[in-house]
Enzyme design. Sequence first.
Site, PDB file in Angstrom:
ATOM      1  N   HIS A  37       0.841  -1.205   0.000  1.00 41.65           N
ATOM      2  CA  HIS A  37       0.000   0.000   0.000  1.00 41.65           C
ATOM      3  C   HIS A  37       0.876   1.255   0.000  1.00 41.65           C
ATOM      4  O   HIS A  37       0.584   2.228  -0.705  1.00 41.65           O
ATOM      5  CB  HIS A  37      -0.877   0.050   1.252  1.00 41.65           C
ATOM      6  CG  HIS A  37      -1.814  -1.109   1.412  1.00 41.65           C
ATOM      7  ND1 HIS A  37      -1.631  -2.083   2.374  1.00 41.65           N
ATOM      8  CD2 HIS A  37      -2.939  -1.451   0.747  1.00 41.65           C
ATOM      9  CE1 HIS A  37      -2.614  -2.957   2.302  1.00 41.65           C
ATOM     10  NE2 HIS A  37      -3.424  -2.615   1.314  1.00 41.65           N
ATOM     11  N   GLU A 148      -0.793  -3.715  -8.996  1.00 41.62           N
ATOM     12  CA  GLU A 148      -0.899  -4.794  -9.988  1.00 41.62           C
ATOM     13  C   GLU A 148      -1.030  -6.171  -9.353  1.00 41.62           C
ATOM     14  O   GLU A 148      -1.222  -7.154 -10.056  1.00 41.62           O
ATOM     15  CB  GLU A 148       0.303  -4.756 -10.951  1.00 41.62           C
ATOM     16  CG  GLU A 148       0.190  -3.596 -11.930  1.00 41.62           C
ATOM     17  CD  GLU A 148       1.329  -3.541 -12.922  1.00 41.62           C
ATOM     18  OE1 GLU A 148       2.407  -4.116 -12.636  1.00 41.62           O
ATOM     19  OE2 GLU A 148       1.137  -2.916 -13.987  1.00 41.62           O
ATOM     20  N   GLN A 153      -8.462  -6.560 -11.132  1.00 41.77           N
ATOM     21  CA  GLN A 153      -9.217  -5.439 -10.538  1.00 41.77           C
ATOM     22  C   GLN A 153      -8.948  -4.137 -11.292  1.00 41.77           C
ATOM     23  O   GLN A 153      -9.846  -3.315 -11.477  1.00 41.77           O
ATOM     24  CB  GLN A 153      -8.831  -5.295  -9.070  1.00 41.77           C
ATOM     25  CG  GLN A 153      -9.401  -4.077  -8.378  1.00 41.77           C
ATOM     26  CD  GLN A 153      -9.167  -4.103  -6.887  1.00 41.77           C
ATOM     27  OE1 GLN A 153      -9.956  -4.676  -6.139  1.00 41.77           O
ATOM     28  NE2 GLN A 153      -8.078  -3.502  -6.443  1.00 41.77           N
TER      29      GLN A 153
HETATM   30  P1  AMP Z   1      -6.481  -3.703  -0.405  1.00 40.22           P
HETATM   31  O1  AMP Z   1      -6.319  -2.938   0.874  1.00 40.22           O
HETATM   32  O2  AMP Z   1      -6.068  -5.120  -0.315  1.00 40.22           O
HETATM   33  O3  AMP Z   1      -7.834  -3.493  -1.047  1.00 40.22           O
HETATM   34  O4  AMP Z   1      -5.440  -3.065  -1.401  1.00 40.22           O
HETATM   35  C1  AMP Z   1      -5.467  -1.682  -1.682  1.00 40.22           C
HETATM   36  C2  AMP Z   1      -4.583  -1.418  -2.867  1.00 40.22           C
HETATM   37  O5  AMP Z   1      -3.246  -1.809  -2.574  1.00 40.22           O
HETATM   38  C3  AMP Z   1      -5.023  -2.199  -4.111  1.00 40.22           C
HETATM   39  O6  AMP Z   1      -4.900  -1.375  -5.253  1.00 40.22           O
HETATM   40  C4  AMP Z   1      -4.026  -3.328  -4.136  1.00 40.22           C
HETATM   41  O7  AMP Z   1      -3.798  -3.834  -5.441  1.00 40.22           O
HETATM   42  C5  AMP Z   1      -2.780  -2.651  -3.605  1.00 40.22           C
HETATM   43  N1  AMP Z   1      -1.840  -3.655  -3.096  1.00 40.22           N
HETATM   44  C6  AMP Z   1      -2.084  -4.626  -2.190  1.00 40.22           C
HETATM   45  N2  AMP Z   1      -0.992  -5.405  -2.028  1.00 40.22           N
HETATM   46  C7  AMP Z   1      -0.051  -4.935  -2.869  1.00 40.22           C
HETATM   47  C8  AMP Z   1       1.283  -5.326  -3.191  1.00 40.22           C
HETATM   48  N3  AMP Z   1       1.868  -6.374  -2.610  1.00 40.22           N
HETATM   49  N4  AMP Z   1       1.957  -4.593  -4.111  1.00 40.22           N
HETATM   50  C9  AMP Z   1       1.368  -3.525  -4.715  1.00 40.22           C
HETATM   51  N5  AMP Z   1       0.118  -3.118  -4.474  1.00 40.22           N
HETATM   52  C10 AMP Z   1      -0.584  -3.810  -3.556  1.00 40.22           C
END
Ligand code: AMP
Length: 279
Positions: A37, A148, A153
Site C-alpha cells: 500500500h 498490480e 481489478q
Molecule cells: P487492499 O487494501 O487489499 O484493497 O489493497 C489496496 C490497494 O493496494 C489495491 O490497489 C491493491 O492492489 C494494492 N496492493 C495490495 N498489495 C499490494 C502489493 N503487494 N503490491 C502492490 N500493491 C498492492
Amino acid sequence: MIVVEKKQELKEYLAAERQQGKHIGLVPTMGALHAGHLSLVKRCVEENEVCVVSVFVNPTQFNDKHDLETYPRTLEADCALLEAAGCAYVFAPSVEEMYPEPDTRQFHLGPVAEVMEGPRRPGHFNGVAQVVSKLFYIVEPDKAYFGEKDFQQIAVVREMVRQLELPVEIVACPIQREADGLALSSRNVRLTPEQRKEAPLIAHTLQESLALAKKETVEEVKRFVCDALNANPVMEVEYFEIVDGHTMQPIADWKETDYPVGCITVYCGEVRLIDNIKY
Ligand code: AMP
C-alpha cells in the site's frame, strides 16, 4: 494529516484544496497497511499536491462472510504509517456513512469481469465498482492508484471509469514483495508459520515459468505451474490462467497478444493468495 469520517467534510476540505489549483490523488485501501500500500501512497504523494488515502473495509465486495468478519482492522497503526508517508487526508468512513441506503447498482463490466476472479467470487467486482465509483464521486481525484497484485481489478476499474466517463486517470503500480518473493498482502498474517514458510513457492514457480514461456506452449507452462504448486501438500491451485493483459481473456497461443500475463490464485491452507507475472 487530517483524518475524516464524513464525506461532506472531506468534500469541503478538497474543494478548498482544488480552489488553490492543487491536484488530488487517491489511494483506495481496506487498511491493514503494508509496504505494498505504501508504495502506492509514495507514488501518489510524488505526483499530486494532495494525497488522499481511503481506509474502508467494503462489505459489498466480500462474497465470504467469514473473510469480512476476520479481515484485519488496524486504523491507528495505518494512520501512523500514512502520516509518515506524506498523506494529507485519511478518509475512514463507517459502513453507514458509505452506504446510507443499500447500493442496488448492478454494473455490467463485460468480459474483463467474466473470467478468473469474476465467476469464483460472485458479486466481488460489482462491489468493487460500487465502492470505487462512490470514492471517485466523493474525492473527484485527478489520479487514482491501484496495485498490480490485483491485476484483474485494475482492468475492472478502468472499464467502470470508461462506462461512467469519469475524469480520473488510473495509475497501475508494480507488486511489492517480501524478501523471499511472497507478494505482500493483508491476508498474509493469517498464514500459520508452516504455511508462511511454503508460500514463497508461488512467486518462485511463476519466476521459474518465465524461462519456459514462449519456448514451450501456453498449455505446457500452465501445466508446469499447476503441477509444481499442487505437489506441495499445503497448496492447492484454484486457477492459473495466461491472459491477454489488456483484455483479461485467456490465450491459447503466445502469438495472440503482445502482453501475456499469468494470473494465479492458490489456497495455502485456508488462505486465498493471488499473484501474477508478466511474460
Ligand atoms: P487492499 O487494501 O487489499 O484493497 O489493497 C489496496 C490497494 O493496494 C489495491 O490497489 C491493491 O492492489 C494494492 N496492493 C495490495 N498489495 C499490494 C502489493 N503487494 N503490491 C502492490 N500493491 C498492492
